[in-house]
Design a protein around this motif. Structure first.
Motif, short mmCIF file in Angstrom:
data_model
loop_
_atom_site.label_atom_id
_atom_site.label_comp_id
_atom_site.label_asym_id
_atom_site.label_seq_id
_atom_site.Cartn_x
_atom_site.Cartn_y
_atom_site.Cartn_z
N UNK A 69 32.70 46.88 46.33
CA UNK A 69 32.71 45.44 46.62
C UNK A 69 32.20 44.64 45.43
N UNK A 70 31.25 45.19 44.73
CA UNK A 70 30.71 44.50 43.56
C UNK A 70 31.79 44.29 42.49
N UNK A 71 32.53 45.33 42.18
CA UNK A 71 33.57 45.19 41.14
C UNK A 71 34.68 44.26 41.63
N UNK A 112 41.55 51.14 47.74
CA UNK A 112 40.32 51.97 47.81
C UNK A 112 39.81 52.05 49.24
N UNK A 113 40.40 51.24 50.13
CA UNK A 113 39.99 51.27 51.53
C UNK A 113 39.22 50.04 52.00
N UNK A 155 46.07 57.21 38.53
CA UNK A 155 46.49 58.44 39.18
C UNK A 155 47.62 58.09 40.14
N UNK A 156 48.63 58.94 40.19
CA UNK A 156 49.85 58.62 40.94
C UNK A 156 49.57 58.35 42.42
N UNK A 157 48.74 59.18 43.07
CA UNK A 157 48.48 58.99 44.50
C UNK A 157 47.86 57.62 44.77
N UNK A 158 46.94 57.24 43.91
CA UNK A 158 46.29 55.94 44.07
C UNK A 158 47.30 54.81 43.84
N UNK A 162 48.48 51.46 46.05
CA UNK A 162 48.48 50.10 45.48
C UNK A 162 49.84 49.45 45.73
N UNK A 163 50.92 50.21 45.52
CA UNK A 163 52.28 49.69 45.71
C UNK A 163 52.48 49.21 47.14
#
Ligand code: Z5A
Ligand code: MG
Length: 211
Positions: A69-71, A112-113, A155-158, A162-163
């Motif tokens: 949350x900070x970032x 990231x959830x 990383x592809x899974x991440x 995002x997509x």
């Protein structure tokens, strides 16, 4: 400005996954518009030159660790610190070509959830783009391109998650362009979209992101 009538500039954002070609296309579009005599500037987020931007940059290169949350709030603050300059440039007739914006902010943090509503909240009140160009490339294809893998999130899974979040953010200002086409073909399409946008928004009022 685009039509030489003293109207405002356009806020044009390029979005897309890692290595979808945003920075390359921003540079090409910028020099095309400059060649046309349009007052244009190229911007990018994160803007790594500000003090907030330096914290973001250290985080992205894994030199520092920050709570999710900070970032997220730092990325948002990095846009807020540029908001008034952005507004005055646009009202002064300068078109801004912006490499990533609030959509990156929401899509990456949501992947990231984090709750999507929570992610959108700090973006409310930032300027709404006149046009969002989404460069659509399959994550596997993008990963084959140069320079992939150095930074956090690459990383592809991440990127697949995002997509999905990008997809949920699409609204009437979005144009999806096939970013897997040759660079010159993509460039041609962007020129036309940008020119239309610049002439259409000259007399339109600036609005805020509606989230
Ligand atoms: N992030 C976030 O979490 N929250 C936020 O609010 C914001 C960002 C604003 C850093 O962003 C990270 O910050 C990013 C999202 C997160 N993390 N991830 N993932 P950045 O903008 O600084 O990331 P970058 O390092 O500039 O990479 P990029 O933007 O992902 O790449 P790109 O600009 O889309 O692609 P490119 O540099 O123009 O091209 C990449 C390569 O592909 C290059 O070798 C090109 O020659 C090649 N290329 C480009 N187009 C083509 C075509 N059409 N065909 C073949 N090859 C091509
Ligand atoms: Mg880039």
């Amino acid at each position: 400005n685009g039509g030489g009538k003293g109207g405002r500039g356009a806020l044009i954002v390029l979005e897309g996954l890692d290595r979808s070609g945003k920075s390359s296309q921003c540079a090409r579009l910028l020099s095309f518009l400059e060649g046309k005599g349009c007052a244009t500037e190229g911007w990018r987020f994160p803007d790594r030159d500000t003090s907030v931007g330096k914290m973001i940059s250290a985080y992205l290169s894994n030199e520092s660790q920050l709570d999710d949350r900070t970032i997220h709030l730092l990325f948002s603050a990095n846009r807020w610190e540029k908001r008034s300059l952005m507004e005055s440039k646009l009202l002064g007739g300068t078109t801004l070509i912006v490499d990533r914006y609030s959509y990156s902010g929401v899509a990456f943090s949501a992947a990231k959830g984090l709750d999507i509503g929570w992610c959108k909240a700090p973006e409310v009140g930032l300027l709404a783009p006149d046009l969002v160009i989404y460069l659509d490339v399959q994550p596997e294809k993008a990963a084959e391109r140069g320079g992939y893998g150095g930074e956090r999130y690459e990383r592809v899974e991440f990127q697949k998650r995002v997509a999905e979040h990008y997809y949920s953010l699409r609204d009437s200002t979005w144009k999806v362009v096939d970013g897997s086409l040759p660079m010159e073909t993509v460039e041609e399409q962007l020129r036309e979209l940008a020119m239309n946008c610049i002439s259409e928004c000259q007399d339109k009022q600036l609005t805020n992101l509606p989230w």
